[in-house]
Design an enzyme around this catalytic site. Structure first.
Site, PDB file in Angstrom:
ATOM      1  N   LYS A  99      19.001 -14.426  21.517  1.00  0.00           N
ATOM      2  CA  LYS A  99      19.760 -15.488  22.199  1.00  0.00           C
ATOM      3  C   LYS A  99      18.924 -16.151  23.299  1.00  0.00           C
ATOM      4  O   LYS A  99      18.824 -17.371  23.361  1.00  0.00           O
ATOM      5  CB  LYS A  99      21.048 -14.919  22.840  1.00  0.00           C
ATOM      6  CG  LYS A  99      21.989 -14.228  21.866  1.00  0.00           C
ATOM      7  CD  LYS A  99      23.253 -13.758  22.561  1.00  0.00           C
ATOM      8  CE  LYS A  99      23.073 -12.628  23.562  1.00  0.00           C
ATOM      9  NZ  LYS A  99      22.644 -11.339  22.963  1.00  0.00           N
TER      10      LYS A  99
ATOM     11  N   ARG B  28      31.947 -13.150  26.255  1.00  0.00           N
ATOM     12  CA  ARG B  28      31.713 -11.808  25.714  1.00  0.00           C
ATOM     13  C   ARG B  28      33.009 -11.123  25.304  1.00  0.00           C
ATOM     14  O   ARG B  28      32.975 -10.043  24.730  1.00  0.00           O
ATOM     15  CB  ARG B  28      31.130 -10.924  26.797  1.00  0.00           C
ATOM     16  CG  ARG B  28      29.637 -10.945  27.082  1.00  0.00           C
ATOM     17  CD  ARG B  28      28.799 -10.437  26.004  1.00  0.00           C
ATOM     18  NE  ARG B  28      27.737  -9.530  26.355  1.00  0.00           N
ATOM     19  CZ  ARG B  28      26.536  -9.867  26.814  1.00  0.00           C
ATOM     20  NH1 ARG B  28      26.243 -11.097  27.110  1.00  0.00           N
ATOM     21  NH2 ARG B  28      25.632  -8.947  26.995  1.00  0.00           N
TER      22      ARG B  28
ATOM     23  N   ARG C 137      10.548  -4.304  24.090  1.00  0.00           N
ATOM     24  CA  ARG C 137      10.612  -5.071  25.332  1.00  0.00           C
ATOM     25  C   ARG C 137      10.703  -4.185  26.564  1.00  0.00           C
ATOM     26  O   ARG C 137      10.389  -4.627  27.672  1.00  0.00           O
ATOM     27  CB  ARG C 137      11.812  -6.019  25.294  1.00  0.00           C
ATOM     28  CG  ARG C 137      11.808  -6.971  26.481  1.00  0.00           C
ATOM     29  CD  ARG C 137      12.940  -7.959  26.432  1.00  0.00           C
ATOM     30  NE  ARG C 137      14.221  -7.286  26.511  1.00  0.00           N
ATOM     31  CZ  ARG C 137      15.379  -7.922  26.478  1.00  0.00           C
ATOM     32  NH1 ARG C 137      15.421  -9.225  26.339  1.00  0.00           N
ATOM     33  NH2 ARG C 137      16.507  -7.262  26.568  1.00  0.00           N
TER      34      ARG C 137
ATOM     35  N   ARG D 252      13.982  -3.987  32.527  1.00  0.00           N
ATOM     36  CA  ARG D 252      15.451  -3.932  32.529  1.00  0.00           C
ATOM     37  C   ARG D 252      15.911  -2.501  32.309  1.00  0.00           C
ATOM     38  O   ARG D 252      15.561  -1.877  31.308  1.00  0.00           O
ATOM     39  CB  ARG D 252      16.009  -4.847  31.421  1.00  0.00           C
ATOM     40  CG  ARG D 252      16.133  -6.287  31.846  1.00  0.00           C
ATOM     41  CD  ARG D 252      16.590  -7.196  30.727  1.00  0.00           C
ATOM     42  NE  ARG D 252      17.863  -6.835  30.136  1.00  0.00           N
ATOM     43  CZ  ARG D 252      18.530  -7.619  29.307  1.00  0.00           C
ATOM     44  NH1 ARG D 252      18.060  -8.803  28.980  1.00  0.00           N
ATOM     45  NH2 ARG D 252      19.678  -7.220  28.790  1.00  0.00           N
TER      46      ARG D 252
ATOM     47  N   ARG E 265      25.240  -0.759  24.140  1.00  0.00           N
ATOM     48  CA  ARG E 265      25.359  -2.228  24.222  1.00  0.00           C
ATOM     49  C   ARG E 265      25.747  -2.797  22.853  1.00  0.00           C
ATOM     50  O   ARG E 265      26.559  -3.720  22.769  1.00  0.00           O
ATOM     51  CB  ARG E 265      24.023  -2.834  24.678  1.00  0.00           C
ATOM     52  CG  ARG E 265      23.779  -2.645  26.162  1.00  0.00           C
ATOM     53  CD  ARG E 265      22.309  -2.765  26.526  1.00  0.00           C
ATOM     54  NE  ARG E 265      21.741  -4.075  26.316  1.00  0.00           N
ATOM     55  CZ  ARG E 265      20.423  -4.324  26.263  1.00  0.00           C
ATOM     56  NH1 ARG E 265      19.557  -3.329  26.410  1.00  0.00           N
ATOM     57  NH2 ARG E 265      19.985  -5.540  26.086  1.00  0.00           N
TER      58      ARG E 265
HETATM   59  P1  AP5 Z   1      16.075 -11.869  23.486  1.00  0.00           P
HETATM   60  O1  AP5 Z   1      15.835 -13.305  23.175  1.00  0.00           O
HETATM   61  O2  AP5 Z   1      15.986 -11.438  24.875  1.00  0.00           O
HETATM   62  O3  AP5 Z   1      17.490 -11.423  22.862  1.00  0.00           O
HETATM   63  P2  AP5 Z   1      18.927 -11.506  23.493  1.00  0.00           P
HETATM   64  O4  AP5 Z   1      19.864 -11.697  22.365  1.00  0.00           O
HETATM   65  O5  AP5 Z   1      18.939 -12.522  24.589  1.00  0.00           O
HETATM   66  O6  AP5 Z   1      19.023 -10.021  24.039  1.00  0.00           O
HETATM   67  P3  AP5 Z   1      19.503  -9.453  25.445  1.00  0.00           P
HETATM   68  O7  AP5 Z   1      18.865  -8.130  25.628  1.00  0.00           O
HETATM   69  O8  AP5 Z   1      19.333 -10.466  26.521  1.00  0.00           O
HETATM   70  O9  AP5 Z   1      20.998  -9.272  25.117  1.00  0.00           O
HETATM   71  P4  AP5 Z   1      22.167  -8.732  25.921  1.00  0.00           P
HETATM   72  O10 AP5 Z   1      23.266  -9.448  25.289  1.00  0.00           O
HETATM   73  O11 AP5 Z   1      22.212  -7.264  25.918  1.00  0.00           O
HETATM   74  O12 AP5 Z   1      21.816  -9.118  27.453  1.00  0.00           O
HETATM   75  P5  AP5 Z   1      22.488 -10.058  28.530  1.00  0.00           P
HETATM   76  O13 AP5 Z   1      21.429 -10.402  29.486  1.00  0.00           O
HETATM   77  O14 AP5 Z   1      23.280 -11.138  27.926  1.00  0.00           O
HETATM   78  O15 AP5 Z   1      15.104 -11.019  22.555  1.00  0.00           O
HETATM   79  C1  AP5 Z   1      14.981  -9.631  22.721  1.00  0.00           C
HETATM   80  C2  AP5 Z   1      13.507  -9.219  22.510  1.00  0.00           C
HETATM   81  O16 AP5 Z   1      13.136  -9.486  21.167  1.00  0.00           O
HETATM   82  C3  AP5 Z   1      12.521 -10.010  23.375  1.00  0.00           C
HETATM   83  O17 AP5 Z   1      11.483  -9.161  23.798  1.00  0.00           O
HETATM   84  C4  AP5 Z   1      11.999 -11.085  22.431  1.00  0.00           C
HETATM   85  O18 AP5 Z   1      10.702 -11.501  22.774  1.00  0.00           O
HETATM   86  C5  AP5 Z   1      12.045 -10.384  21.097  1.00  0.00           C
HETATM   87  N1  AP5 Z   1      12.321 -11.288  19.975  1.00  0.00           N
HETATM   88  C6  AP5 Z   1      13.198 -12.336  19.952  1.00  0.00           C
HETATM   89  N2  AP5 Z   1      13.197 -12.912  18.740  1.00  0.00           N
HETATM   90  C7  AP5 Z   1      12.328 -12.213  17.962  1.00  0.00           C
HETATM   91  C8  AP5 Z   1      11.894 -12.326  16.611  1.00  0.00           C
HETATM   92  N3  AP5 Z   1      12.364 -13.290  15.797  1.00  0.00           N
HETATM   93  N4  AP5 Z   1      11.025 -11.419  16.154  1.00  0.00           N
HETATM   94  C9  AP5 Z   1      10.513 -10.444  16.969  1.00  0.00           C
HETATM   95  N5  AP5 Z   1      10.870 -10.287  18.269  1.00  0.00           N
HETATM   96  C10 AP5 Z   1      11.767 -11.170  18.757  1.00  0.00           C
HETATM   97  O19 AP5 Z   1      23.512  -9.033  29.234  1.00  0.00           O
HETATM   98  C11 AP5 Z   1      23.064  -7.927  29.958  1.00  0.00           C
HETATM   99  C12 AP5 Z   1      24.250  -7.231  30.610  1.00  0.00           C
HETATM  100  O20 AP5 Z   1      24.843  -8.100  31.572  1.00  0.00           O
HETATM  101  C13 AP5 Z   1      25.402  -6.857  29.679  1.00  0.00           C
HETATM  102  O21 AP5 Z   1      25.196  -5.605  29.053  1.00  0.00           O
HETATM  103  C14 AP5 Z   1      26.575  -6.824  30.658  1.00  0.00           C
HETATM  104  O22 AP5 Z   1      26.558  -5.655  31.419  1.00  0.00           O
HETATM  105  C15 AP5 Z   1      26.254  -7.981  31.567  1.00  0.00           C
HETATM  106  N6  AP5 Z   1      26.829  -9.251  31.095  1.00  0.00           N
HETATM  107  C16 AP5 Z   1      26.131 -10.382  30.760  1.00  0.00           C
HETATM  108  N7  AP5 Z   1      26.956 -11.358  30.404  1.00  0.00           N
HETATM  109  C17 AP5 Z   1      28.210 -10.854  30.497  1.00  0.00           C
HETATM  110  C18 AP5 Z   1      29.491 -11.400  30.224  1.00  0.00           C
HETATM  111  N8  AP5 Z   1      29.649 -12.637  29.770  1.00  0.00           N
HETATM  112  N9  AP5 Z   1      30.578 -10.574  30.400  1.00  0.00           N
HETATM  113  C19 AP5 Z   1      30.432  -9.318  30.863  1.00  0.00           C
HETATM  114  N10 AP5 Z   1      29.243  -8.746  31.120  1.00  0.00           N
HETATM  115  C20 AP5 Z   1      28.132  -9.502  30.943  1.00  0.00           C
HETATM  116 MG    MG Z   2      19.417 -12.451  26.654  1.00  0.00          MG
END
Ligand code: AP5
Ligand code: MG
Length: 191
Positions: A14, A89, A128, A134, A146
């Protein structure tokens, strides 16, 4: 204004894709994960409270992220639209977002859902862990939690959006470039 949700489990790409898509289509990229991590980095009271929840891989309370998003929507008007990453979410966050947008004469135009195999998600996040610093990437049990939380609390939004005719599944396997090409193809149909 054209508004997209970039949706998918942790590690589905994402954030990676949102940065590129926002630039290509002049959209404002809003990631609640990034906003929460900025609060933690700044050492705010809110950040301190939320970091404990996030390091376990649980969701922070709906009100916290809804308030953050409302503030951003009202303070960033000069764009072609918004790209919501990691928000909503829960179904209740989705209802709140729809209400916020409707009150401002907007709507969710499309929900792009990245489909990625479970093993690939884990592989990407473990890879990562060293770089990101993180806490929620470090422990494989937290990564699994997660993914479970996504299935239980976040995936039901897909059905909600399907009923509104805005659900677009996207193959999230392959190179970053290939996936970007698929996403831009779907987005061009809407913009
Ligand atoms: P990346 O692009 O970072 O993937 P992502 O889907 O953004 O993954 P996240 O880890 O950010 O997801 P998340 O949903 O757990 O985290 P968030 O910050 O939203 O890619 C991941 C890795 O893969 C990278 O190293 C990238 O380079 C690599 N990659 C990408 N594409 C690739 C490909 N095609 N091939 C190979 N490698 C690739 O949330 C974190 C926390 O915040 C949550 O757990 C929760 O506690 C809180 N939170 C956030 N938003 C909310 C909400 N709306 N409500 C409640 N809690 C929330
Ligand atoms: Mg993300």
């Amino acid at each position: 204004m054209v508004n997209f949700l970039i949706f998918g489990p942790p590690g589905s790409g994402k954030g990676t894709q949102s940065v590129r898509l926002a630039e290509k289509f002049n959209l404002i990229h809003l990631s609640t994960g990034d906003m929460l991590r900025a609060e933690i980095a700044a050492g705010t009271e809110l950040g301190k409270k939320m970091s404990q929840i996030m390091s376990k891989g649980e969701l922070v309370p709906d009100e916290v992220v809804i308030e953050m998003i409302a503030f951003k929507i009202d303070n960033s008007r000069d764009a072609a639209g918004f790209l919501f990453d990691g928000f909503p979410r829960t179904v209740s966050q989705t209802e709140a977002l729809e209400k916020m947008l409707n009150e401002r004469g907007m709507k969710i135009d499309s929900m792009l859902v990245l489909d990625v195999d479970h093993d690939e998600l884990v592989k990407r996040l473990i890879a990562r862990a060293e770089l990101s610093g993180r806490p929620d990437d470090k422990d494989p049990a937290v990564i699994e939690n997660r993914i479970d939380v996504y299935k239980e609390k976040t995936e039901p939004i897909i059905e909600y959006c399907s009923k509104r005719g805005i659900y677009q599944p996207v193959n999230g396997m392959g190179t970053i470039e290939d996936i970007f090409g698929r996403l831009t193809g779907y987005m061009k149909e809407i913009i």
